[in-house]
Structure formats: C-alpha cells, structure tokens
Enzyme design. Structure first.
Site, short mmCIF file in Angstrom:
data_model
loop_
_atom_site.label_atom_id
_atom_site.label_comp_id
_atom_site.label_asym_id
_atom_site.label_seq_id
_atom_site.Cartn_x
_atom_site.Cartn_y
_atom_site.Cartn_z
CD GLU A 178 -2.90 -0.70 0.12
OE1 GLU A 178 -2.56 0.30 -0.18
OE2 GLU A 178 -3.85 -2.04 -0.01
CD GLU B 38 4.01 -21.41 11.31
OE1 GLU B 38 4.12 -21.26 12.67
OE2 GLU B 38 3.06 -20.17 11.18
#
Length: 316
Positions: free
Chosen positions: A100, A131
């Site tokens: 963004e 992960e």
C-alpha cells in the site's frame, strides 16, 4: 519449493506443546464454551465485545512503537529500507502494508518490502512447514542483501515463529535495526530485537485463531509504523496525502480534491495546476500557494528534501 524440515520427534513435539500452553494467544477464552449454540445476534455482540480491548493493548505498547517509528524513519532517511518478515496471517499483513505504500505515499516499490514464509504463493494459500524454517528466514534477507542501513520488523503473534527468528538473527548479524511485533510478552523474537513491541490481546475469540484480535492489533501497529514514518519523511502536508500516485480514476479525483483542500482553489484551477506539473500534487500545491513557475517546482521541492511545508516556507 519450500523445504520441509526434519520430522519432529515426540520429545520435541511435547516441548512445543508446553511452550504453546504458556502463550496467551493459544489459551481458551472464558465464557465461550457455548459459542456454537449462540444465535447470530448474540454471536455478533459477543465477538464485538471480545475485540473491544485491542486498541488499549496497542496503546500500552506506544513507547515501543514510538522508538520503532523513529528508528525506521532514520534508516529510510539515509537510504535504507523497511522490511517486514512474517508467516501466515502475520506475513500477509506485512505484505499488505508494504504494497500500500507506493500508491499512498509515492514510494518506490523496493522501499517498503514484505517477505512471507513460503514466498508469494503463501499470500493466498498456506505453504506447509514454511513458518518452521529458520534458515529460510535468514536466506530471504540474504537474498535481498540486507545491510546496516535497513530496518527489519519481525511479525509473529506467538513470538516464537522460527522463520521470523531466523530472519531477525540474520538482520542483527548484518547490523540492521530490528523490531519485533508479537502478541505475547517476553517472546523469543522480543529478546532478539532492538525494540520489542508486545501487544497483549489475550486469548482469541476462536482459540488459537490469531488472524482475529492478534491480526487486528498487528494491522494497527503496522499502519502506525509505515504511516508515521512517511509523515516524518515529508510524505504528507498536514494530514493530506500529497505524494499519492494517481493510478486510477478515484486517485485522480483525490489528487484534485487534495489540491483544492490545501489551496482553496476551484476544481478547474486545481486540475490546471496538476497538468502544469505532470500530476504532482506536491508541486501543484507549491505552485498555487507560492506562485513559483511550474518548471521550477520540482527543483524547489528537491531543495527542501521533499518536504512541501519546508518548500513553501523557503519561498516566503
């Protein structure tokens, strides 16, 4: 393809269960045993009530957020980058915040970077065991040549995600500023980072589902880190988005409205000023408020380090 770690033996799994049992984010919230029997109205009210404390939890971490914003702004101010590292929801939130920044603040795509365990494919679907790979976290930072000029923020609700731990260890070796964002106090990542942002939101509405309150808290903190860093770097004028990139019709209209708001001119005058400076909101405002020739506006902004307010004051 994500490397799968060695199989976890029974003793290691037992140790992990013990660790998780001590985490607030893995605990079971009280009073929700009958949740699956609630009507929709009660479900909505209960979930709203359960999330009501998130802002207070973020506010309690304000000193660490302040320290992080100052450190990140200093690194970016001398040519470094802001790099988010995370897995699952935490990783996706980092990627979202990074993606963004270019349209909102006119930053180059490489200035704020979001890296997620498992790579780009993990943004839309889970990547098994990603992960759990600390080596991959270190390698991902190595691959983008992290240096002491950069700032690395490791995001993990539990505070013990191996991918993030590996990344922070690598970042420290390279001299980068490091911050951790976790939802459990005294986390493993917090002990590794220069600054530990611990936002204690407590047990989740659905036990262990850290995309809920933990994700909301992380989103709030990441909004603050990126937004306030950009404010400190001169990417706003007051609270106006003056470095936005008009890449669609909505943003074109927003550019015009922003110029109008800052200068008090008509829509036609704002549009003409924007046209005269190639669409730069900052330059259009500078032209209208100071009378500077459009051809000189960019240089004036550069002389002011990109700070519009400073460029205006320099013309007085």
């Amino acid at each position: 393809m994500t490397e799968r770690p060695e199989p976890t033996d029974a003793d290691k799994l037992a140790d992990l269960r013990t660790v998780l049992a001590g985490l607030q984010t893995e605990a079971t919230a009280e009073g929700l045993d009958g949740l699956d029997t609630f009507g929709t109205e009660k479900l909505v009210a209960t979930m709203l009530s359960h999330s009501a404390g998130v802002h207070a939890a973020v506010a309690a971490a304000a000193p660490a957020i302040v320290e992080t914003v100052d450190a990140v702004a200093e690194r970016l101010g001398r040519g470094g980058r802001l790099i988010y590292m995370g897995a699952g929801t935490a990783g996706r939130l980092g990627v979202l915040d990074a993606s963004e920044c270019p349209p909102t603040f006119g930053t180059p795509p490489g200035l704020v970077v979001g890296l997620i365990a498992g790579g780009a494919q993990a943004i839309q679907k889970p990547v098994e065991y990603a992960e759990d790979n600390a080596t991959a976290g270190a390698r991902d930072l190595h691959d983008i040549n992290v240096t002491e000029a950069d700032a690395v923020v490791g995001i993990t609700a539990s505070g013990r995600t191996p991918y993030v731990i590996g990344a922070l260890e690598e970042a420290r070796k390279r001299g980068a500023f490091t911050a951790s964002l976790a939802c459990n106090k005294g986390s493993a990542v917090g002990h590794l980072a220069d600054v530990a942002i611990d936002v204690e939101v407590g047990p989740e509405f659905i036990a262990g589902s850290t995309r809920l309150n933990s994700g909301t808290a992380q989103k709030l903190v990441l909004n603050m880190i990126s937004t306030l860093t950009m404010v400190k770097l001169g990417k706003t004028y007051g609270n106006l988005m003056v470095d936005l990139r008009a890449t669609n019709e909505k943003l074109l209209a927003r550019s015009q409205r922003t110029v109008q708001h800052a200068t008090g001119v008509s829509a036609q005058e704002a549009a003409a000023a924007l046209d005269s400076v190639g669409g730069s909101v900052k330059a259009a405002i500078l032209v209208l408020l100071t009378g500077i020739d459009p051809s000189a506006a960019k240089a004036a902004l550069d002389d002011a380090g990109g700070f519009l307010r400073r460029a205006i004051e320099n013309r007085k």
